[in-house]
Design an enzyme around this catalytic site. Structure first.
Site, PDB file in Angstrom:
ATOM      1  N   GLN A  47     -51.517 -25.170 -49.339  1.00 40.66           N
ATOM      2  CA  GLN A  47     -51.286 -24.024 -50.210  1.00 40.66           C
ATOM      3  C   GLN A  47     -51.793 -24.230 -51.631  1.00 40.66           C
ATOM      4  OE1 GLN A  47     -47.007 -23.904 -48.690  1.00 40.66           O
ATOM      5  NE2 GLN A  47     -47.346 -21.749 -49.178  1.00 40.66           N
ATOM      6  N   ARG A 102     -41.743 -32.028 -55.159  1.00 40.96           N
ATOM      7  CA  ARG A 102     -41.885 -32.098 -53.703  1.00 40.96           C
ATOM      8  C   ARG A 102     -43.269 -31.597 -53.327  1.00 40.96           C
ATOM      9  NH1 ARG A 102     -40.529 -27.947 -49.520  1.00 40.96           N
ATOM     10  NH2 ARG A 102     -40.478 -29.035 -47.519  1.00 40.96           N
ATOM     11  N   HIS A 146     -46.482 -30.361 -43.263  1.00 40.69           N
ATOM     12  CA  HIS A 146     -46.129 -29.019 -43.702  1.00 40.69           C
ATOM     13  C   HIS A 146     -47.018 -28.018 -42.954  1.00 40.69           C
ATOM     14  CE1 HIS A 146     -44.064 -26.733 -47.103  1.00 40.69           C
ATOM     15  NE2 HIS A 146     -44.768 -25.797 -46.476  1.00 40.69           N
ATOM     16  N   ASN A 191     -41.580 -29.846 -42.327  1.00 36.89           N
ATOM     17  CA  ASN A 191     -41.089 -28.715 -43.095  1.00 36.89           C
ATOM     18  C   ASN A 191     -40.750 -27.574 -42.151  1.00 36.89           C
ATOM     19  OD1 ASN A 191     -40.854 -27.140 -45.766  1.00 36.89           O
ATOM     20  ND2 ASN A 191     -42.236 -25.863 -44.563  1.00 36.89           N
ATOM     21  N   GLU A 192     -39.528 -27.027 -42.307  1.00 36.48           N
ATOM     22  CA  GLU A 192     -39.081 -25.879 -41.529  1.00 36.48           C
ATOM     23  C   GLU A 192     -39.393 -26.062 -40.046  1.00 36.48           C
ATOM     24  OE1 GLU A 192     -40.565 -22.272 -43.266  1.00 36.48           O
ATOM     25  OE2 GLU A 192     -39.275 -22.457 -45.034  1.00 36.48           O
ATOM     26  N   ASN A 334     -34.421 -25.062 -46.624  1.00 38.49           N
ATOM     27  CA  ASN A 334     -35.103 -23.999 -47.361  1.00 38.49           C
ATOM     28  C   ASN A 334     -34.261 -22.747 -47.191  1.00 38.49           C
ATOM     29  OD1 ASN A 334     -37.054 -25.941 -47.683  1.00 38.49           O
ATOM     30  ND2 ASN A 334     -38.601 -24.919 -46.441  1.00 38.49           N
ATOM     31  N   TYR A 336     -33.310 -18.752 -48.772  1.00 39.35           N
ATOM     32  CA  TYR A 336     -33.739 -17.679 -49.656  1.00 39.35           C
ATOM     33  C   TYR A 336     -32.740 -16.534 -49.773  1.00 39.35           C
ATOM     34  CZ  TYR A 336     -38.247 -20.007 -49.877  1.00 39.35           C
ATOM     35  OH  TYR A 336     -39.237 -20.927 -50.115  1.00 39.35           O
ATOM     36  N   GLU A 400     -36.376 -25.738 -50.849  1.00 37.59           N
ATOM     37  CA  GLU A 400     -37.011 -24.499 -51.289  1.00 37.59           C
ATOM     38  C   GLU A 400     -35.946 -23.459 -51.559  1.00 37.59           C
ATOM     39  OE1 GLU A 400     -40.123 -22.942 -48.836  1.00 37.59           O
ATOM     40  OE2 GLU A 400     -41.022 -24.917 -48.466  1.00 37.59           O
TER      41      GLU A 400
END
Length: 507
Positions: A47, A102, A146, A191-192, A334, A336, A400
């Site tokens: 990213q 991170r 990731h 990740n996730e 993570n 939100y 996150e």
């Protein structure tokens, strides 16, 4: 005083009133958190780095996915050009006051063939990156994968669908431990992991974009949504557990670090107080959270998963169960927002089911396309309490947490400031309630290439001007707010007099 400047003053005064509208704690400061608690921000390799085929890097499954048009036509060939601009980026991190950062290592940059020879240029880049972070007093927190498995392994044996991926991942992880572990203490394997399996192999909403009709967001030509997510999740757990065992047996005594796993976790609330919706809410937690955390804590999948998925869900051998159980030093989450769950028993009536149908619920709480996340900070408090009560209060890093917004040059991002104020306050409430949370990382340091929206929206503290060949970074209001909080100011006092407003705000 310009109109933009007047708006900035008004916005800060409103947010700083301390009337409890935006959060659970009216006033707090950095010193209200334990000294060892760490605050940071984060990005991931694909990213932010760019330099997609530079200095020996090979394609990952995310490159292939993006170039197939799935990221709203965007790709990470250049991204934020973090590969070339990392020195000045680390200076920005230091100016912002980050205590930790991170980031992920690109497996394709470090070991372009997926296994075997290490790329010297990639090794030099990550060594210098880590060294510069540490020189600025910033803790490196590293994610090993990731969502960017080397494409060469996907082509060779189907990537995470094959057990061969477990062996190759552990070998890659060992290179990272050996080369960087003398300076890196915090490692995250995936990740996730839950969304990686669902998005990549059920709905095709993330790399490698596999699914089967009628379940995908696209008309998939490859994949089987009915069992592949479960198979891939199983391999994630085996790879994670083997990596943790390797670290503990070979590196822990010398390096004294920690290895964890990251999950995307919503807080789920029943849509109504009916028994059916309450049970559906627990089922949502079992599928999203228990899918990975039950094996890590108890050695097996939740009973409701085994019942609803049947033989499509792999089973652990006794040896595998023993290896997976207890194989984590911390849990990364993570988070939100909060979702509201309604029972949907009809989804179980068909034999051709994917993982989402097995869950047998529908939800509300997010409108697509996402404009902004609603402020639901109490959901984070409840989630951390649930982890404490149901899973033995493991060490947790919030990897996150952040507010999404249309990606443009508007630097006065008051919704993001309100979000940060509310959710960091929620973390403080959870800590006072006994949560074993160890750190908080805002997502994301820059506006990045995002999975579905490409460059159409962002989460960044810093805006990156993609129309400028220099890709100049500009601080948003949220960057100033976070910096002032990290420097010890009371959040109710962070008004215009305390902010260093740079020219980019009033220009």
């Amino acid at each position: 005083m310009s109109n933009v400047f007047r708006l900035l003053v008004l916005s800060l005064l409103v947010i700083g009133k301390g009337d409890g509208v935006y959060g659970l704690v009216d006033e707090y400061r950095r010193d209200d958190f334990p000294a060892e608690f760490v605050f940071g921000s984060g990005t991931s390799a694909y990213q932010v780095e760019g330099a997609a085929l530079e200095d020996g890097r090979s394609y990952s499954i995310w490159d292939t996915y993006a170039h197939s048009g799935f990221c709203s036509g965007a790709n990470g060939d250049i991204a934020c050009d973090g590969y070339h601009k990392y020195k000045e980026d680390i200076e920005l991190m230091a100016e912002t006051g980050l205590e930790a950062y991170r980031f992920s290592i690109s497996w394709s940059r470090l070991i372009p063939n997926g296994r075997g020879s290490v790329n010297v240029k990639g090794l030099q880049f990550y060594n210098d990156f880590i060294n510069r972070l540490i020189a600025q007093g910033i803790e490196p927190h590293v994610t090993l994968n990731h969502i960017d498995l080397p494409q060469i392994l996907e082509d060779e044996y189907g990537g995470w669908l094959s057990r061969k991926s477990v062996e190759d991942f552990v070998a890659y992880a060992e290179v990272c431990f050996r080369e960087f572990g003398d300076r890196v203490l915090h490692w995250t394997t995936f990740n996730e992991a839950n969304l990686y399996a669902l998005g990549g192999y059920d709905t095709a909403s993330s790399p490698p974009g596999r699914c089967s009709s009628p379940f995908g967001y696209i008309n998939c030509t490859i994949g089987d949504s009915t069992y592949e997510p479960y198979l891939v999740g199983h391999h994630f757990l085996l790879a994670h557990a083997s990596t943790v065992r390797l670290y503990h047996e070979k590196y822990k005594a010398m390096q004294h670090g920690f290895v964890g796993l990251n999950l995307l976790l919503f807080w789920f609330e029943p849509y109504t107080n009916t028994t059916e919706d309450v049970k559906a809410t627990q089922r949502a937690n079992d599928f999203y959270l228990g899918w990975f955390l039950n094996p890590l804590v108890n050695g097996d999948y939740p009973e409701i998963m085994k019942k609803n998925a049947g033989k499509r869900l792999p089973s652990f051998t006794k040896i595998e169960s023993e290896k997976v159980k207890g194989s984590f030093d911390f849990l990364g989450i993570n988070h939100y927002t909060t979702l509201y769950v309604k029972d949907n028993p009809k989804s179980l009536e068909t034999d051709n089911r994917d993982a989402y149908a097995d869950m047998a619920f529908t939800y509300t709480g997010i409108e697509f396309p996402i404009a902004e996340f609603p402020l639901k900070p109490m959901g984070l408090v409840k989630l951390l309490s649930y982890l404490k009560e149901e899973y033995g209060n493991p060490p947790i890093y919030i990897h996150e947490n952040g507010q999404v917004h249309a990606r443009n040059a508007t630097l006065i991002d008051t919704p993001r400031v309100a979000y940060l104020q509310a959710y960091i306050g929620a973390v403080l409430v959870a800590l006072r309630n006994g949560s074993n949370t160890k750190g908080y990382f805002q997502w994301s340091f820059f506006d990045l290439l995002e999975m579905v929206g490409g460059y159409g929206y962002g989460y960044g503290l810093y805006y990156v001007d993609l129309d400028d060949k220099e890709l100049t970074r500009y601080p948003k209001l949220s960057a100033h707010w976070y910096a002032n909080f990290l420097k010890g100011n009371n959040i109710s006092d962070i008004v215009i007099s305390n902010l260093k407003v740079k020219g980019s705000f009033s220009s």
